[in-house]
Design a protein around this motif. Structure first.
Motif, PDB file in Angstrom:
ATOM      1  N   ARG A   1       7.937   7.193  -2.341  1.00 23.27           N
ATOM      2  CA  ARG A   1       8.237   8.601  -2.073  1.00 23.27           C
ATOM      3  C   ARG A   1       9.721   8.827  -2.316  1.00 23.27           C
ATOM      4  O   ARG A   1      10.561   8.198  -1.698  1.00 23.27           O
ATOM      5  CB  ARG A   1       7.891   8.944  -0.627  1.00 23.27           C
ATOM      6  CG  ARG A   1       8.087  10.396  -0.302  1.00 23.27           C
ATOM      7  CD  ARG A   1       7.536  10.728   1.062  1.00 23.27           C
ATOM      8  NE  ARG A   1       8.152   9.958   2.122  1.00 23.27           N
ATOM      9  CZ  ARG A   1       9.040  10.437   2.991  1.00 23.27           C
ATOM     10  NH1 ARG A   1       9.423  11.689   2.906  1.00 23.27           N
ATOM     11  NH2 ARG A   1       9.534   9.676   3.930  1.00 23.27           N
TER      12      ARG A   1
ATOM     13  N   SER B   1       0.839  -1.198   0.000  1.00 23.01           N
ATOM     14  CA  SER B   1       0.000   0.000   0.000  1.00 23.01           C
ATOM     15  C   SER B   1       0.873   1.247   0.000  1.00 23.01           C
ATOM     16  O   SER B   1       2.031   1.216   0.394  1.00 23.01           O
ATOM     17  CB  SER B   1      -0.918   0.008   1.217  1.00 23.01           C
ATOM     18  OG  SER B   1      -0.162   0.123   2.388  1.00 23.01           O
ATOM     19  N   GLY B   2       0.306   2.346  -0.433  1.00 26.55           N
ATOM     20  CA  GLY B   2       1.063   3.594  -0.506  1.00 26.55           C
ATOM     21  C   GLY B   2       1.793   3.719  -1.827  1.00 26.55           C
ATOM     22  O   GLY B   2       1.738   2.850  -2.687  1.00 26.55           O
ATOM     23  N   LYS B   3       2.478   4.830  -1.958  1.00 25.95           N
ATOM     24  CA  LYS B   3       3.236   5.096  -3.178  1.00 25.95           C
ATOM     25  C   LYS B   3       4.687   5.320  -2.817  1.00 25.95           C
ATOM     26  O   LYS B   3       5.004   5.720  -1.696  1.00 25.95           O
ATOM     27  CB  LYS B   3       2.699   6.328  -3.900  1.00 25.95           C
ATOM     28  CG  LYS B   3       1.320   6.130  -4.475  1.00 25.95           C
ATOM     29  CD  LYS B   3       0.884   7.348  -5.244  1.00 25.95           C
ATOM     30  CE  LYS B   3      -0.505   7.115  -5.820  1.00 25.95           C
ATOM     31  NZ  LYS B   3      -1.008   8.284  -6.519  1.00 25.95           N
TER      32      LYS B   3
ATOM     33  N   LYS C   1       5.742  -0.883  -4.013  1.00 25.96           N
ATOM     34  CA  LYS C   1       4.561  -0.083  -3.696  1.00 25.96           C
ATOM     35  C   LYS C   1       3.695   0.098  -4.938  1.00 25.96           C
ATOM     36  O   LYS C   1       4.190   0.465  -6.000  1.00 25.96           O
ATOM     37  CB  LYS C   1       4.958   1.301  -3.177  1.00 25.96           C
ATOM     38  CG  LYS C   1       5.796   1.273  -1.922  1.00 25.96           C
ATOM     39  CD  LYS C   1       4.949   0.931  -0.741  1.00 25.96           C
ATOM     40  CE  LYS C   1       5.729   1.097   0.541  1.00 25.96           C
ATOM     41  NZ  LYS C   1       4.960   0.718   1.705  1.00 25.96           N
ATOM     42  N   CYS C   2       2.395  -0.158  -4.799  1.00 24.35           N
ATOM     43  CA  CYS C   2       1.485   0.023  -5.934  1.00 24.35           C
ATOM     44  C   CYS C   2       0.144   0.605  -5.484  1.00 24.35           C
ATOM     45  O   CYS C   2      -0.860   0.406  -6.149  1.00 24.35           O
ATOM     46  CB  CYS C   2       1.297  -1.284  -6.687  1.00 24.35           C
ATOM     47  SG  CYS C   2       0.468  -2.563  -5.743  1.00 24.35           S
ATOM     48  N   ASP C   3       0.112   1.276  -4.339  1.00 20.64           N
ATOM     49  CA  ASP C   3      -1.084   1.933  -3.830  1.00 20.64           C
ATOM     50  C   ASP C   3      -2.238   0.945  -3.638  1.00 20.64           C
ATOM     51  O   ASP C   3      -3.380   1.215  -3.996  1.00 20.64           O
ATOM     52  CB  ASP C   3      -1.493   3.083  -4.746  1.00 20.64           C
ATOM     53  CG  ASP C   3      -2.243   4.167  -3.997  1.00 20.64           C
ATOM     54  OD1 ASP C   3      -2.175   4.180  -2.760  1.00 20.64           O
ATOM     55  OD2 ASP C   3      -2.898   4.989  -4.656  1.00 20.64           O
ATOM     56  N   CYS C   4      -1.946  -0.196  -3.042  1.00 21.19           N
ATOM     57  CA  CYS C   4      -2.947  -1.234  -2.791  1.00 21.19           C
ATOM     58  C   CYS C   4      -3.957  -0.723  -1.757  1.00 21.19           C
ATOM     59  O   CYS C   4      -3.571  -0.222  -0.700  1.00 21.19           O
ATOM     60  CB  CYS C   4      -2.271  -2.508  -2.286  1.00 21.19           C
ATOM     61  SG  CYS C   4      -3.426  -3.853  -1.969  1.00 21.19           S
ATOM     62  N   PRO C   5      -5.267  -0.857  -2.023  1.00 17.71           N
ATOM     63  CA  PRO C   5      -6.274  -0.299  -1.109  1.00 17.71           C
ATOM     64  C   PRO C   5      -6.649  -1.206   0.066  1.00 17.71           C
ATOM     65  O   PRO C   5      -7.448  -0.808   0.911  1.00 17.71           O
ATOM     66  CB  PRO C   5      -7.479  -0.089  -2.026  1.00 17.71           C
ATOM     67  CG  PRO C   5      -7.346  -1.154  -3.042  1.00 17.71           C
ATOM     68  CD  PRO C   5      -5.859  -1.309  -3.270  1.00 17.71           C
TER      69      PRO C   5
END
Length: 147
Positions: free
Chosen positions: A31, A27-29, A46-50
């Motif tokens: 930085r 989760s997240g991106k 990181k792939c912005d998993c919800p």
């Protein structure tokens, strides 16, 4: 892997409640920590998993209640745990074995093979072993520098 994203403990101050927010390790991106002049290509997991779970303690103190905030992943699940930082960590008994073998001047590849022979489920990689060896040698060196 599910990791703790945020947590807090009620301390009696207004607005603070005990909770834990669990989420996917992806989760997240990513930085960027430095603003480079030239663009660098980085590989990141990181792939912005919800995926999110929220845990709250039961008022009578008998346990916890988990609530699913979002139960979906936006990526394929890993087939093996090889390369996962959490799964590849050395356990305390493995760490003691590694330190003893380093003191005995055993080759790195033989130490890793011994770890894998002792525990068939061990997914430690050579890089994780090198990091553990560096940490041990740095603790021996103390405040002295490498030069």
């Amino acid at each position: 892997m599910v990791v703790i994203l945020r947590s807090d403990k009620a301390t009696g101050q207004q607005g603070r409640k005990t909770f834990v927010l669990l989420g996917c390790e992806r989760s997240g991106k990513y930085r960027k920590y430095r603003n480079d002049l030239e663009v660098t290509i980085t590989g990141t997991r990181k792939c912005d998993c919800p995926f999110r779970l929220r845990g709250k303690p039961i008022p009578n103190g008998e346990g916890w209640v988990l609530k699913v905030i979002c139960g979906l992943h936006n990526h394929d699940l890993a087939e093996t745990l090889v390369g996962h930082p959490y799964a590849g960590r050395l356990k305390p008994n493995e760490h003691v074995l590694v330190v003893d073998m380093i003191k005995s001047l055993v080759k790195s590849s033989n130490i890793l093979l011994t770890l894998k022979e002792n525990n068939k489920d061990n997914v430690t990689t050579i890089k994780q072993f090198y990091n553990a060896r560096y940490t041990y040698k740095r603790s021996i060196r103390g405040s002295r520098t490498e030069l």
